[in-house]
Design a protein around this motif. Structure first.
Motif, mmCIF file in Angstrom:
data_model
loop_
_atom_site.group_PDB
_atom_site.id
_atom_site.type_symbol
_atom_site.label_atom_id
_atom_site.label_comp_id
_atom_site.label_asym_id
_atom_site.label_seq_id
_atom_site.Cartn_x
_atom_site.Cartn_y
_atom_site.Cartn_z
ATOM 1 N N ALA A 104 -5.728 -5.472 -6.501
ATOM 2 C CA ALA A 104 -6.239 -6.008 -5.303
ATOM 3 C C ALA A 104 -7.044 -5.240 -4.255
ATOM 4 C CB ALA A 104 -4.708 -6.531 -4.560
ATOM 5 N N SER A 114 4.926 -2.835 -11.892
ATOM 6 C CA SER A 114 4.084 -3.367 -11.025
ATOM 7 C C SER A 114 2.738 -2.983 -11.366
ATOM 8 C CB SER A 114 4.503 -3.461 -9.688
ATOM 9 O OG SER A 114 4.938 -1.960 -9.580
ATOM 10 N N HIS A 141 -0.863 4.111 -12.889
ATOM 11 C CA HIS A 141 -0.889 3.825 -11.256
ATOM 12 C C HIS A 141 -0.960 4.909 -10.678
ATOM 13 C CE1 HIS A 141 -0.086 2.141 -7.532
ATOM 14 N NE2 HIS A 141 1.221 2.425 -7.443
ATOM 15 N N ARG A 169 3.605 -12.018 -6.018
ATOM 16 C CA ARG A 169 2.574 -12.464 -6.962
ATOM 17 C C ARG A 169 3.077 -12.401 -8.322
ATOM 18 N NH1 ARG A 169 0.641 -15.295 -9.418
ATOM 19 N NH2 ARG A 169 -1.607 -15.609 -10.225
ATOM 20 N N VAL A 226 -1.366 -3.678 -10.183
ATOM 21 C CA VAL A 226 -1.845 -5.022 -9.724
ATOM 22 C C VAL A 226 -2.281 -4.578 -8.283
ATOM 23 C CG1 VAL A 226 -0.685 -7.365 -9.098
ATOM 24 C CG2 VAL A 226 -0.366 -6.256 -11.059
ATOM 25 N N LEU A 227 -1.672 -4.022 -7.401
ATOM 26 C CA LEU A 227 -1.865 -3.591 -6.203
ATOM 27 C C LEU A 227 -3.265 -2.738 -5.978
ATOM 28 C CD1 LEU A 227 -1.545 -3.318 -2.883
ATOM 29 C CD2 LEU A 227 0.041 -1.502 -3.343
ATOM 30 N N THR A 285 2.480 -7.843 -3.854
ATOM 31 C CA THR A 285 2.375 -7.769 -5.054
ATOM 32 C C THR A 285 3.402 -8.098 -6.087
ATOM 33 O OG1 THR A 285 0.981 -5.598 -4.983
ATOM 34 C CG2 THR A 285 2.079 -5.866 -6.996
#
Length: 316
Positions: free
Chosen positions: A151, A144, A176, A241, A147-148, A238
């Motif tokens: 956002a 993931s 991340h 999405r 991506v968050l 997330t």
């Protein structure tokens, strides 16, 4: 044979159950199996979520085991030790790599041939572990990633500029976690370079504002964890999405974590970069034009991840 209407979620904690709830409402799948070391927890979550199906789309939701993932189009792994207050994502690495050694080989042995989405933290390290343990083509194992974080950056810029965050185009790249970087040099709002748009709205102190917002984005998870012990709603959206991008073969650009094979001078490491994502996972990386300072930050981020990875045994 892969069933394009089936998804499996491994881990039914806050993130896994919230993701399952979000996916139930998406209409992407007609079958969802929940797997957890605590079978009762999986059964309870499946029942609870299934009771909302009459308000969404028809869907079979049930607790299962690894034999149930063999024909799934996607497996989402959220299982792992939770991040505690004051603990960084990288502090989790040894605990969660050990947990993955009891998960990923079981997925592999089921005969799974779909796309494997890793959400557990530290996501970049665990995505690399999943690449090594799963036997899947590297492009079908993605994390993931940021991506968050991206956002969060778009949301905060939207708040700062009083503009719809969907019109803000900016990426968080790298790990991340604590060494992530916001790619300010490529950021735009409705096609207008970010700094130009800021000045049109009376904002001129660019460097100070960029530093403040980048710190707020980076520390968002710590702030939420301090206040409510866990983050899960943003992560769940997330997951939804990314699943939508994959199952609808959108070929859209998302900053997922995946195995680098020379891009930006990075190799044999999973890290978050803008990536075109489609039905088979990674389609191609997007060569975002970043400046020299950001490129140096990206390599520092990769070095921070490498220093951790070099201490980890990834053999299943």
């Amino acid at each position: 044979m892969v069933n394009d209407r089936k998804i499996a979620i491994v881990g039914c904690g806050f993130v896994g159950s919230s993701s399952a709830f979000a996916i139930m409402q998406s209409g992407l799948f007609s079958e969802m199996v929940l797997i957890d070391v605590d079978r009762n927890r999986a059964e309870g979550e499946a029942l609870d979520i299934a009771h909302g199906v009459p308000f969404a789309s028809p869907m079979k939701i049930y607790a299962g085991d690894y034999s149930d993932v063999s024909d799934a189009a996607m497996v989402v792994v959220t299982a792992g030790a939770a991040q505690k207050p004051g603990e960084t994502r990288l502090d989790l690495v040894n605990k969660n790599v050990s947990i993955f050694k009891s998960i990923i080989p079981n997925i592999r042995e089921s005969g799974f041939e779909g796309v494997l989405l890793i959400v557990s933290n530290p996501v970049d390290v665990l995505t690399y572990a999943a690449v090594k343990m799963s036997g899947l083509p590297e492009g079908r194992v993605i994390g993931s990633g940021t991506v968050l974080d991206t956002a969060r950056l778009r949301y905060m810029l939207g708040e700062h500029l009083d503009v719809d965050p969907r019109d803000v185009h900016a990426y968080v790249m790298g790990e991340h976690g604590d060494s992530e970087l916001a790619a300010w040099s490529s950021a735009t709002v409705a096609g207008v370079p970010l700094n130009d748009f800021c000045e049109l709205h009376g904002h001129h102190d660019h460097k100070a504002t960029e530093k403040r917002i980048a710190e707020e984005v980076k520390n968002s998870a710590y702030t939420i964890i301090e206040k409510k012990r866990a983050t899960y709603y943003g992560v769940a959206m997330t997951v939804r999405r990314i699943c939508t991008a994959i199952m609808c073969d959108e070929k859209c650009a998302l900053p997922v974590s995946s195995l680098m094979v020379g891009e930006y001078g990075l190799d044999d490491i999973c890290i978050s970069m803008p990536t075109v994502v489609g039905r088979d996972g990674v389609v191609t990386r997007v060569p975002v034009d970043i400046d020299e300072a950001e490129r140096a930050e990206l390599h520092e981020s990769a070095a921070a991840l490498r220093a951790i990875m070099d201490k980890v045994d990834f053999e299943a």
